[in-house]
Motif scaffolding. Structure first.
Motif, PDB file in Angstrom:
ATOM      1  N   HIS A  32     -41.265  -4.845   1.132  1.00 16.78           N
ATOM      2  CA  HIS A  32     -42.267  -5.087   2.408  1.00 16.78           C
ATOM      3  C   HIS A  32     -43.000  -3.782   2.710  1.00 16.78           C
ATOM      4  CE1 HIS A  32     -39.908  -8.951   3.714  1.00 16.78           C
ATOM      5  NE2 HIS A  32     -40.408  -8.936   2.454  1.00 16.78           N
ATOM      6  N   ASP A  33     -42.174  -2.694   2.552  1.00 13.95           N
ATOM      7  CA  ASP A  33     -42.670  -1.169   2.726  1.00 13.95           C
ATOM      8  C   ASP A  33     -43.805  -0.804   1.990  1.00 13.95           C
ATOM      9  OD1 ASP A  33     -42.462   0.947   4.631  1.00 13.95           O
ATOM     10  OD2 ASP A  33     -41.691   2.236   3.019  1.00 13.95           O
ATOM     11  N   ILE A  34     -43.788  -1.355   0.840  1.00 11.88           N
ATOM     12  CA  ILE A  34     -44.838  -0.877  -0.138  1.00 11.88           C
ATOM     13  C   ILE A  34     -45.928  -2.080  -0.674  1.00 11.88           C
ATOM     14  CG2 ILE A  34     -43.419   1.082  -0.956  1.00 11.88           C
ATOM     15  CD1 ILE A  34     -42.902  -0.723  -3.440  1.00 11.88           C
ATOM     16  N   SER A  61     -56.324  -6.111  -2.890  1.00 18.94           N
ATOM     17  CA  SER A  61     -55.824  -5.110  -1.707  1.00 18.94           C
ATOM     18  C   SER A  61     -54.549  -5.360  -1.312  1.00 18.94           C
ATOM     19  CB  SER A  61     -57.011  -5.200  -0.570  1.00 18.94           C
ATOM     20  OG  SER A  61     -56.699  -6.367   0.114  1.00 18.94           O
ATOM     21  N   ASN A  62     -54.042  -4.014  -1.115  1.00 21.57           N
ATOM     22  CA  ASN A  62     -52.602  -3.928  -0.573  1.00 21.57           C
ATOM     23  C   ASN A  62     -52.429  -3.459   0.852  1.00 21.57           C
ATOM     24  OD1 ASN A  62     -49.806  -3.683  -0.155  1.00 21.57           O
ATOM     25  ND2 ASN A  62     -49.763  -1.710  -1.618  1.00 21.57           N
ATOM     26  N   SER A  63     -52.218  -4.323   1.737  1.00 23.24           N
ATOM     27  CA  SER A  63     -52.147  -3.806   3.244  1.00 23.24           C
ATOM     28  C   SER A  63     -51.195  -2.932   3.656  1.00 23.24           C
ATOM     29  CB  SER A  63     -52.222  -4.861   4.311  1.00 23.24           C
ATOM     30  OG  SER A  63     -51.249  -5.842   4.042  1.00 23.24           O
ATOM     31  N   ARG A  64     -50.115  -2.414   2.776  1.00 26.52           N
ATOM     32  CA  ARG A  64     -49.029  -1.514   2.996  1.00 26.52           C
ATOM     33  C   ARG A  64     -49.625  -0.205   2.268  1.00 26.52           C
ATOM     34  NH1 ARG A  64     -47.204  -3.824   6.641  1.00 26.52           N
ATOM     35  NH2 ARG A  64     -47.401  -1.698   7.399  1.00 26.52           N
ATOM     36  N   THR A  65     -49.168   0.683   2.567  1.00 25.66           N
ATOM     37  CA  THR A  65     -49.430   2.104   1.840  1.00 25.66           C
ATOM     38  C   THR A  65     -48.529   2.032   0.570  1.00 25.66           C
ATOM     39  OG1 THR A  65     -47.810   3.226   2.992  1.00 25.66           O
ATOM     40  CG2 THR A  65     -50.123   3.452   3.857  1.00 25.66           C
ATOM     41  N   GLY A 205     -54.597  10.703  -5.192  1.00 22.06           N
ATOM     42  CA  GLY A 205     -55.504  10.151  -3.842  1.00 22.06           C
ATOM     43  C   GLY A 205     -55.962   8.851  -3.915  1.00 22.06           C
ATOM     44  N   LYS A 206     -55.765   8.284  -5.287  1.00 15.62           N
ATOM     45  CA  LYS A 206     -56.204   6.680  -5.148  1.00 15.62           C
ATOM     46  C   LYS A 206     -55.093   5.993  -5.917  1.00 15.62           C
ATOM     47  CE  LYS A 206     -61.177   7.731  -5.768  1.00 15.62           C
ATOM     48  NZ  LYS A 206     -62.071   7.534  -6.632  1.00 15.62           N
ATOM     49  N   LEU A 207     -53.663   6.442  -5.405  1.00 16.23           N
ATOM     50  CA  LEU A 207     -52.581   5.714  -6.025  1.00 16.23           C
ATOM     51  C   LEU A 207     -52.636   4.289  -5.932  1.00 16.23           C
ATOM     52  CD1 LEU A 207     -49.934   6.780  -7.373  1.00 16.23           C
ATOM     53  CD2 LEU A 207     -48.784   6.334  -4.885  1.00 16.23           C
ATOM     54  N   PHE A 208     -52.329   3.388  -6.977  1.00 17.34           N
ATOM     55  CA  PHE A 208     -52.278   2.036  -6.675  1.00 17.34           C
ATOM     56  C   PHE A 208     -50.892   1.340  -7.026  1.00 17.34           C
ATOM     57  CE2 PHE A 208     -53.492   3.389 -10.820  1.00 17.34           C
ATOM     58  CZ  PHE A 208     -52.691   2.440 -11.833  1.00 17.34           C
ATOM     59  N   MET A 209     -50.806   0.062  -6.866  1.00 16.49           N
ATOM     60  CA  MET A 209     -49.708  -0.676  -7.064  1.00 16.49           C
ATOM     61  C   MET A 209     -49.727  -1.447  -8.659  1.00 16.49           C
ATOM     62  SD  MET A 209     -46.444  -1.128  -6.148  1.00 16.49           S
ATOM     63  CE  MET A 209     -46.666  -0.299  -4.285  1.00 16.49           C
ATOM     64  N   PRO A 210     -49.070  -1.073  -9.419  1.00 13.69           N
ATOM     65  CA  PRO A 210     -49.177  -1.673 -10.793  1.00 13.69           C
ATOM     66  C   PRO A 210     -48.876  -3.232 -10.547  1.00 13.69           C
ATOM     67  CG  PRO A 210     -48.090   0.312 -11.068  1.00 13.69           C
ATOM     68  CD  PRO A 210     -48.002   0.133  -9.654  1.00 13.69           C
ATOM     69  N   VAL A 408     -38.437   1.699 -12.543  1.00 15.99           N
ATOM     70  CA  VAL A 408     -38.214   3.176 -12.421  1.00 15.99           C
ATOM     71  C   VAL A 408     -39.208   4.004 -12.156  1.00 15.99           C
ATOM     72  CG1 VAL A 408     -36.906   5.219 -13.052  1.00 15.99           C
ATOM     73  CG2 VAL A 408     -35.841   2.971 -13.160  1.00 15.99           C
ATOM     74  N   GLU A 409     -40.426   3.952 -13.205  1.00 16.71           N
ATOM     75  CA  GLU A 409     -41.490   4.887 -13.258  1.00 16.71           C
ATOM     76  C   GLU A 409     -42.316   4.703 -12.112  1.00 16.71           C
ATOM     77  OE1 GLU A 409     -43.759   5.390 -16.576  1.00 16.71           O
ATOM     78  OE2 GLU A 409     -41.972   5.760 -17.991  1.00 16.71           O
ATOM     79  N   THR A 410     -42.365   3.436 -11.670  1.00 22.56           N
ATOM     80  CA  THR A 410     -43.207   2.946 -10.469  1.00 22.56           C
ATOM     81  C   THR A 410     -42.597   3.656  -9.281  1.00 22.56           C
ATOM     82  OG1 THR A 410     -44.016   0.861 -11.274  1.00 22.56           O
ATOM     83  CG2 THR A 410     -44.023   1.205  -8.859  1.00 22.56           C
ATOM     84  N   PHE A 411     -41.379   3.717  -8.935  1.00 28.65           N
ATOM     85  CA  PHE A 411     -40.862   4.079  -7.843  1.00 28.65           C
ATOM     86  C   PHE A 411     -40.827   5.630  -7.955  1.00 28.65           C
ATOM     87  CE2 PHE A 411     -38.615   0.063  -6.822  1.00 28.65           C
ATOM     88  CZ  PHE A 411     -39.041   0.020  -5.651  1.00 28.65           C
ATOM     89  N   TRP A 412     -40.716   6.216  -9.040  1.00 28.48           N
ATOM     90  CA  TRP A 412     -40.743   7.845  -9.153  1.00 28.48           C
ATOM     91  C   TRP A 412     -42.154   8.094  -8.787  1.00 28.48           C
ATOM     92  CZ3 TRP A 412     -43.708  11.639 -11.168  1.00 28.48           C
ATOM     93  CH2 TRP A 412     -43.071  13.036 -11.423  1.00 28.48           C
ATOM     94  N   ASN A 413     -43.319   7.504  -9.320  1.00 28.14           N
ATOM     95  CA  ASN A 413     -44.612   7.962  -8.975  1.00 28.14           C
ATOM     96  C   ASN A 413     -44.825   7.798  -7.445  1.00 28.14           C
ATOM     97  OD1 ASN A 413     -46.223   8.687 -11.094  1.00 28.14           O
ATOM     98  ND2 ASN A 413     -45.725   7.022 -11.990  1.00 28.14           N
ATOM     99  N   LEU A 414     -44.265   6.739  -6.787  1.00 27.84           N
ATOM    100  CA  LEU A 414     -44.363   6.318  -5.315  1.00 27.84           C
ATOM    101  C   LEU A 414     -43.915   7.342  -4.547  1.00 27.84           C
ATOM    102  CD1 LEU A 414     -43.946   2.294  -5.079  1.00 27.84           C
ATOM    103  CD2 LEU A 414     -46.312   3.744  -5.632  1.00 27.84           C
ATOM    104  N   ILE A 415     -42.711   7.997  -5.080  1.00 23.46           N
ATOM    105  CA  ILE A 415     -41.925   9.111  -4.325  1.00 23.46           C
ATOM    106  C   ILE A 415     -42.615  10.030  -4.488  1.00 23.46           C
ATOM    107  CG2 ILE A 415     -39.757  10.188  -4.169  1.00 23.46           C
ATOM    108  CD1 ILE A 415     -38.271   7.679  -4.936  1.00 23.46           C
TER     109      ILE A 415
END
Length: 450
Positions: A32-34, A61-65, A205-210, A408-415
């Motif tokens: 829910h946070d992401i 679109s993703n309405s969460r950051t 600066g244009k990080l997206f959610m896979p 794991v790779e997704t979370f590493w990048n988000l962090i």
């Protein structure tokens, strides 16, 4: 995919993992946070007989950051440096099931709106993501984050310092505690040491959610859900349906069961975390194994009025599809045009599960028979679950190699690309380690001070 092992108390222990049950809902809190996709996959679209994959995902679109920055917590009211909470409704009971759990202060509910004739706003939680009031465990976890922030303020930090400290602690929990519970150890160690192999972020600066993460791999948590929870001394065998009832978003705090109307959470429903997290109090209740089975509740999802989702819709396909989480997940993956599990495995140079090996990874003959047409080209979400449940592999203890690598790779990048990132070179931390248990213990200081 129906998990029949948990429909009777006698067989309750069958199919449990070694992952404490609280991590199921920490995973939901993080989701829910992401992520919050409001623009695709509505029931009318998913139920259409001529459903076709989207030609492009660019319009989604993703309405969460897409960062681990706790915007779901901090997009909320505060008083000075402290986050607001609500006082629970007192029942003044002297015996179960009306007792307040010991050591719990008055401030143990989410901040709420007042009463309203509109069920969408009636006592609605004043938080950054209303979904964190859809069931009582994730709601109480959100309360714990608010209380932990306030505990840091009580220790001398101002709002900005406490928010930074909470963000970094949160990121540490995700990377070094949560992922340790749910992913393959070799994959996690490799990514922590060397960074991602496959998702190389070229434009931070244009990080997206896979899409492979959001619409498939990270939905593994659905298989960890239990039908019943050891919630507190009053409700040691609380059904999941009850935990959805005592929140304003999905149950109006219990009056739909004929209980007296309350402005806030009744005090007898404050959680006792030691029952689903490992503490000195003893062995916690565990989540279900990660495999291709889901608890019965996920096949009868309810709306905000406690009725089956889609009930009364003029389209019979909406009525059929809306309450069933597994069908929705599979159709959404098809809508997004996700690659098959085998295709992703090959792209990662991992030997894919296919044919007889894939079928043997499934938990019973009934599922195997239904899965035969998909044994060579498997929807990614279902493949992730099968891989995790493979007796010759992860055996339900954690995600398999493909699922682990995506998550794991997704979370590493988000962090790495979040504000106050713990992975930023030269990041200064005021702690050596921080786990979900540490978060709950920090939040509990607010109960002691009260």
């Amino acid at each position: 995919m129906f998990d029949r092992d948990e429909t009777t108390t006698a067989s309750e222990a069958r199919g449990d993992s070694s992952i404490p049950a609280a991590y199921t809902y920490f995973g939901q809190f993080v989701d829910h946070d992401i992520t919050f996709d409001e623009g695709s996959g509505d029931m009318a679209t998913l139920s259409a007989p001529d459903l076709k994959p989207l030609s492009s995902l660019a319009a989604l679109s993703n309405s969460r950051t897409a960062h681990l920055d706790l915007d779901s917590v901090y997009d909320a009211p505060r008083a000075g440096d402290r986050m607001l909470l609500s006082t629970v409704t007192k029942l003044n009971g002297t015996t179960t099931p009306l007792l307040r759990p010991p050591g719990k202060a008055d401030q143990n509910d989410l901040p709420r709106e007042g009463r309203s004739e509109d069920p969408r706003t009636d006592r609605a939680a004043r938080i950054g993501d209303p979904r964190n009031d859809e069931n009582l465990i994730v709601s109480q976890l959100h309360v714990a984050f608010l209380k932990a922030h306030n505990a840091l303020v009580a220790g001398g930090m101002n709002f900005e310092a406490a928010r930074r400290a909470m963000r970094q602690r949160y990121q540490w929990i995700v990377l070094h505690d949560f992922l340790k519970q749910v992913s393959d150890e070799t994959v996690l160690s490799d990514v922590v040491a060397y960074g991602p192999k496959f998702w190389k972020v070229e434009q931070p600066g244009k990080l997206f959610m896979p899409a492979e993460f959001a619409a498939a791999a990270y939905r593994f948590g659905h298989s960890m859900i239990r039908t019943r929870y050891d919630f507190n001394l009053n409700f040691p065998n609380a059904t999941l349906s009850l935990l959805f009832t005592f929140t304003a978003l999905t149950g109006q705090l219990g009056e739909n069961l004929g209980l007296p109307t309350a402005d806030t959470l009744p005090e007898n429903w404050i959680i006792q975390w030691e029952r689903i997290l490992p503490t000195n109090a003893g062995k916690p209740q565990f989540a279900r194994t990660i495999d291709a089975r889901l608890t019965d509740f996920t096949f009868k999802l309810q709306d905000t009025f406690g009725k089956p989702e889609g009930e009364g819709n003029s389209n019979p396909e909406v009525v059929r599809v809306a309450p069933q989480l597994a069908i929705r997940n599979l159709l959404r993956g098809y809508l997004f045009g996700l690659p098959t599990g085998q295709a992703v495995a090959r792209a990662m140079n991992i030997t894919p599960l296919s044919g007889d090996a894939f079928l043997k990874a499934l938990p019973n003959e009934e599922i195997r028979a239904k899965a035969i047409p998909f044994a060579e080209r498997t929807p990614l979400w279902f493949y992730i679950l099968a891989e995790a449940g493979d007796p010759a592999g992860a055996a339900g203890r954690h995600l398999g190699m493909v699922g682990s690598r995506i998550v794991v790779e997704t979370f590493w990048n988000l962090i790495r690309h979040s504000e106050d990132s713990i992975l930023q070179p030269g990041a200064k931390l005021d702690f050596d380690s921080f786990t979900l248990v540490d978060l709950i213990n920090l939040a509990a200081k607010e109960d002691v001070q009260a």
